[in-house]
Write an enzyme that holds these catalytic residues in place. Structure first.
Site, PDB file in Angstrom:
ATOM      1  N   GLU A   1       0.820  -1.215   0.000  1.00 51.97           N
ATOM      2  CA  GLU A   1       0.000   0.000   0.000  1.00 51.97           C
ATOM      3  C   GLU A   1       0.852   1.264   0.000  1.00 51.97           C
ATOM      4  O   GLU A   1       0.365   2.339   0.312  1.00 51.97           O
ATOM      5  CB  GLU A   1      -0.983   0.003   1.179  1.00 51.97           C
ATOM      6  CG  GLU A   1      -1.974  -1.130   1.144  1.00 51.97           C
ATOM      7  CD  GLU A   1      -2.752  -1.225  -0.159  1.00 51.97           C
ATOM      8  OE1 GLU A   1      -3.028  -0.176  -0.766  1.00 51.97           O
ATOM      9  OE2 GLU A   1      -3.071  -2.353  -0.579  1.00 51.97           O
TER      10      GLU A   1
ATOM     11  N   ASP B   1      -1.519  -2.807  -9.358  1.00 53.21           N
ATOM     12  CA  ASP B   1      -2.221  -4.068  -9.127  1.00 53.21           C
ATOM     13  C   ASP B   1      -2.372  -4.898 -10.395  1.00 53.21           C
ATOM     14  O   ASP B   1      -2.903  -4.411 -11.406  1.00 53.21           O
ATOM     15  CB  ASP B   1      -3.614  -3.802  -8.563  1.00 53.21           C
ATOM     16  CG  ASP B   1      -3.584  -3.123  -7.204  1.00 53.21           C
ATOM     17  OD1 ASP B   1      -2.503  -3.060  -6.605  1.00 53.21           O
ATOM     18  OD2 ASP B   1      -4.647  -2.669  -6.752  1.00 53.21           O
TER      19      ASP B   1
END
Length: 652
Positions: free
Chosen positions: A121, A212
């Site tokens: 993250e 991602d």
């Protein structure tokens, strides 16, 4: 010529459903790598998380063989992280190093000696430098937003830099935010035009995309766009053959060029995270502020100064997450020298269940359940006994009780309620129930993204505004208190179940959030409060003790006002979808086969029993999730004067 690093991050959280792994594999991980194999001049930096690698090893070992082949061919650079995908800034340094080394060891099995780290993250804290260096990491990948937050201008963000802490340095690569919104959502030509525009003759300039892998097939609309309509093949073909683009890898770049200089990055993550991590009302203002700057044409000029919250704000935003996290830290310290417990506590550090953004995160009960299972299993390697301590650092002491079969944790300062009742045998926390909260996106139609919507291609999930369906809105309610076991209510006798479950009732007493006096004894605790009901004196005393199969509580209630006295038990019933109901009985049985299992609640007298599902509304990549966080069971007794009764909770 512009140097270009193309990277992906593939992850599935611990505790996710098997069918989700299967679907993501079939729609993204497998077709992506099989397509890559067809383009020998295309090179990719890839990070796979530990939970996903473990699933692949057990269910799709041929995919690991493909990764080994791509490594041998020089097409794949393996980038590591913490094995179980923790936010490194949120776990102890000893655990950071152990997590990273576990994944480095797995990378070696794929034939790669990894020196680079995908920062989960992208949550950066300066003290990470020493931990990363101790784990053998030479470079880390963060966002260009980190650098802009440090005061660098956008035109300075096409090189890696060094950052330093306590005399240790590490190279940091900035991910280009523009590329995150172009790839794969816009036509390939748009990305090529952007990359060509970065070529200014400086041979060391580098543009980095790393994001991602689920964007390539899992996100809504992307499978058709990326594979069926041929976006990925066109991208690989054109990027790998473009003489104005030098396709490179992180390690290769660092072997040719030195980082540009020294920067000091503040605590930060990517831009969207600074919105999500704010408390809901502040997040709403943040979105309004960003959108206002865009309308005035000022956002791009001043965005370097636009910052919201930091990732650790989630522990303020969601007290349930904070408590789970602090229990994890507590057990991590206790089992530091217990090798058998280490795997469990490292698993409990998987980040997804601790926070929430576009994806369900903390709102997904099966992810929290996996964390709690591993905390409890790790805890069983040591005997903690009973103690009084501020476990979650909220400034109020908790009372921790341990027996042969259970852990029980009370918050005397918060209604004298039971906020954890964990079974060692089942490895479940019966009170793993999230309160219903207003989130800013319940009113704000879209997120504060730096990118405007585009006409061509497919929309990113960050760009999609959604309207709450009427059938959900009718059932939507927000709680005025956290959810626990043995919460004490005084209600008007005419209160209905619908008023109660939708939080449209009047609480006559001051017991739900009030402080209780307490004293502990061997295997139990007595809690009492002298408060008020409708402004008149009232009292509640409850004596709790752990039994071999659960617990028993003896209640004494005194009220000079005619009322309904209710004892609420919020149980983590996740796999059986309950509906509201009311009935009279001396108890009830709960059967949640894929969650807490079977339990019985028994009384020594008849009671009115109310039950209803605790459902929260959260956003996800697929739209709205109206999720059952648990079931509320409230045992109701008329009271005017003194009331005594016994309640038993039994595992079956």
């Amino acid at each position: 010529m512009i140097n270009f690093v193309f990277g992906i991050h593939n992850h599935q959280p611990l505790g996710n459903f098997g069918w989700v792994f299967e679907s993501a594999y079939d729609r993204s991980y497998r077709p992506f790598m099989e397509t890559l194999e067809d383009y020998p001049n295309m090179r990719v930096a890839a990070h796979y998380s530990g939970p996903l690698l473990e699933w692949l090893a057990e269910n799709r070992p041929e995919h690991l063989d493909l990764l080994r082949s791509l490594v041998r061919r020089g097409q794949l650079e393996v980038v590591v992280a913490g094995f179980y995908e923790p936010v490194l800034a949120a776990i102890p340094e000893e655990d950071r190093i152990e997590q990273i080394k576990l994944l480095k060891d797995f990378a070696k099995k794929l034939g790669y000696e990894s020196k680079g780290l995908w920062l989960t993250e992208r949550v950066w804290q300066p003290e990470l430098v020493k931990s990363l260096r101790a784990a053998g990491i030479d470079y880390v990948i963060v966002d260009d937003y980190h650098f802009m937050s440090a005061g660098l201008a956008k035109e300075e963000l096409y090189w890696p830099y060094y950052t330093e802490d306590d005399g240790e340095i590490i190279a940091v690569f900035p991910i280009d935010e523009k590329l995150r919104y172009l790839i794969p959502f816009r036509p390939v030509e748009k990305t090529l035009e952007y990359l060509h525009g970065l070529d200014n003759g400086n041979e060391s300039r580098v543009a980095v995309f790393h994001d991602d892998g689920e964007k390539f097939g899992v996100w809504p609309g992307t499978y058709e766009w990326v594979y069926e309509k041929g976006w990925l093949r066109e991208f690989f073909d054109r990027v790998s053959s473009d003489d104005r683009i030098n396709l490179t890898l992180y390690s290769e770049y660092l072997s040719k060029f030195r980082p540009r200089g020294l920067v000091y990055l503040p605590i930060s993550s990517y831009f969207e995270m600074s919105e999500w991590s704010l408390p809901a009302r502040q997040a709403k203002l943040f979105v309004e502020f960003v959108e206002g700057l865009k309308r005035e044409g000022k956002f791009e000029r001043y965005r370097v100064f636009v910052r919201g919250g930091i990732w650790k704000n989630f522990f303020f935003k969601y007290p349930e997450s904070n408590y789970m996290h602090k229990r994890m830290l507590m057990v991590s310290k206790l089992v530091r020298d217990k090798p058998g417990a280490r795997e469990f506590i490292l698993r409990a550090q998987c980040n997804d269940a601790y926070w929430h953004g576009v994806f369900g995160g903390v709102y997904l009960p099966h992810l929290r359940r996996a964390v709690w299972e591993n905390i409890i299993r790790a805890n069983t390697f040591v005997s903690t006994g009973s103690f009084i301590r501020d476990i979650d650092f909220d400034g109020r002491d908790e009372v921790f009780l341990e027996s042969e079969n259970f852990y029980a944790v009370f918050k005397p300062a918060y209604g004298g309620a039971l906020f954890e009742f964990s079974s060692k045998r089942k490895a479940v926390n019966y009170n793993d129930v999230l309160a219903r909260r207003w989130e800013h996106y319940h009113e704000v139609p879209g997120a504060a993204t730096p990118e405007e919507e585009g006409g061509d291609g497919v929309a990113s999930i960050h760009e999609v505004g959604r309207r709450i369906p009427d059938e959900i809105r009718r059932e939507l309610a927000y709680d005025s208190h956290l959810r626990a076991i043995l919460q004490d209510h005084f209600l008007e006798p005419e209160t209905t179940l619908d008023e109660y479950r939708l939080n449209r009732y009047i609480e006559l007493g001051d017991f739900i959030g009030g402080a209780y006096d307490f004293s502990i004894f061997n295997g139990g605790i007595t809690l009492g409060r002298e408060g008020t009901v409708s402004g008149k004196p009232a009292k509640v005393e409850k004596t709790f003790h752990i039994t071999n199969d659960g617990f028993a509580v003896d209640y004494t209630v005194g009220s000079g006002v005619k009322a309904l006295f209710g004892v609420e038990l919020n149980l983590a019933v996740h796999s059986v979808m309950e509906e509201p109901g009311e009935f009279e009985a001396e108890g009830l049985e709960v059967n949640d086969p894929y969650g807490i299992g079977k339990v019985r609640i028994e009384l020594d007298r008849n009671a009115e029993i109310w039950k209803y599902p605790v459902r929260t509304l959260s956003q996800s990549e697929s739209g709205w999730d109206f999720i059952q966080q648990g079931v509320s069971y409230t045992l109701l007794f008329p009271v005017e004067g003194e009331l005594r009764f016994r309640l038993r909770f039994r595992e079956i």
